[in-house]
Design an enzyme around this catalytic site. Sequence first.
Site, PDB file in Angstrom:
ATOM      1  N   LYS A  38       0.839  -1.198   0.000  1.00  0.00           N
ATOM      2  CA  LYS A  38       0.000   0.000   0.000  1.00  0.00           C
ATOM      3  C   LYS A  38       0.873   1.246   0.000  1.00  0.00           C
ATOM      4  CE  LYS A  38      -0.378  -0.267   5.029  1.00  0.00           C
ATOM      5  NZ  LYS A  38      -1.265  -0.310   6.195  1.00  0.00           N
ATOM      6  N   TYR A 265      13.420  31.420   2.404  1.00  0.00           N
ATOM      7  CA  TYR A 265      12.178  32.054   2.826  1.00  0.00           C
ATOM      8  C   TYR A 265      12.237  32.436   4.301  1.00  0.00           C
ATOM      9  CZ  TYR A 265       9.798  30.680  -1.497  1.00  0.00           C
ATOM     10  OH  TYR A 265       9.423  30.537  -2.802  1.00  0.00           O
TER      11      TYR A 265
END
Length: 373
Positions: A38, A265
Amino acid sequence: MEQKGRAWIELNIEHLRHNVGQFQELLPAGCAMMPAVKANAYGHGAPLIAASLQQMGIRDFCVASMNEAIELRKAGITGQILILGYTPPGQFPELAEYRLTQTVVDYPYAVRLNDYGRPLRVHVGIDTGMHRLGERSGNTETIRRIWDLKNLTITGVFSHLCVSDGTSQSDRDYTRAQIKNFTSIVRSLHKRGISGFKMHLQGSYGVLNYPDLRFDYARIGIALYGALSLPHDKTKAAVRLKPVLSLKARIECVKPLYAGESVGYGLDYTARTDKKIAAVSIGYADGIPRGLSNRGYALVHGKKAAIIGRICMDQLMIDVSDIPQAAAGDEAIFIGACGPNEITAGEVAQCADTISNEILSRLGERLERVVSG
């Protein structure tokens, strides 16, 4: 092995084969592996990993959703594929079309599956104490009634251990109680003449810490890929696992950062002394947790290079002041080994305050998967 692109994953199939062998030696006779592929095989690439496992003789797999199962079928996976999660009724036709096995999440859902009107293969989920999916193990008569639903071909019964990774006495007591609940419901079904189904209970830690249990399948997930959830995890089983995945990216450019200057940033990192820094072509859109800003590191030429400043969507910056040979085009390794040093998925997870399962399963689709071994 050809290396391409801005950022990529390297998959060592020989390490995968080694891990399979370790578990095959550990599992009791008659217990088959049902690997959990999965979440894109925990970020490794589900079609590729499942195909490799199929070539190793493994025929049973489990996934979380219908779309994951169909992807495997279209990739040529021919064995049993069990969907562990919920499938909406509108997708019931695909269960039959793609020959999939669906989890019965509770009795009302079993009725809905039966009312579809065509034969469907299912495994019955039993809630033994995790209180997630499955009919409660105490509801013996309700569970038995699922076998009265004529359109359901019940080929398996399973549950899930929720603290099998724990080593405290309370964790072990709770796990033993779950095991008792599961075996009790199985015995109850057998007493009522209900049989012919496979049983499975253990995931990775269920096998590693309770290898004496004897069921038909083991749903091995994170450990199959050579990782534990955290680097300090201890297990009862003496297995030697090898990591299948390495995560790498290219240095885009190298430049000076002078004392007093800031980078990225928010100008979140300010150099106290003159530095040499490198911009690397990987970011949080590729699965590098933003929480590693000013905390994590990479390996460049076998040496540690700290991540500085805020991690961006597509890039991040590292301090290569102590790596004079660092240059544009070089590899920066975020999971993997180089020289005497190694960064494990568990170490990345610990630094980001999570587990390796999340780190690996969130690795982005735009990362190339390059196979070795």
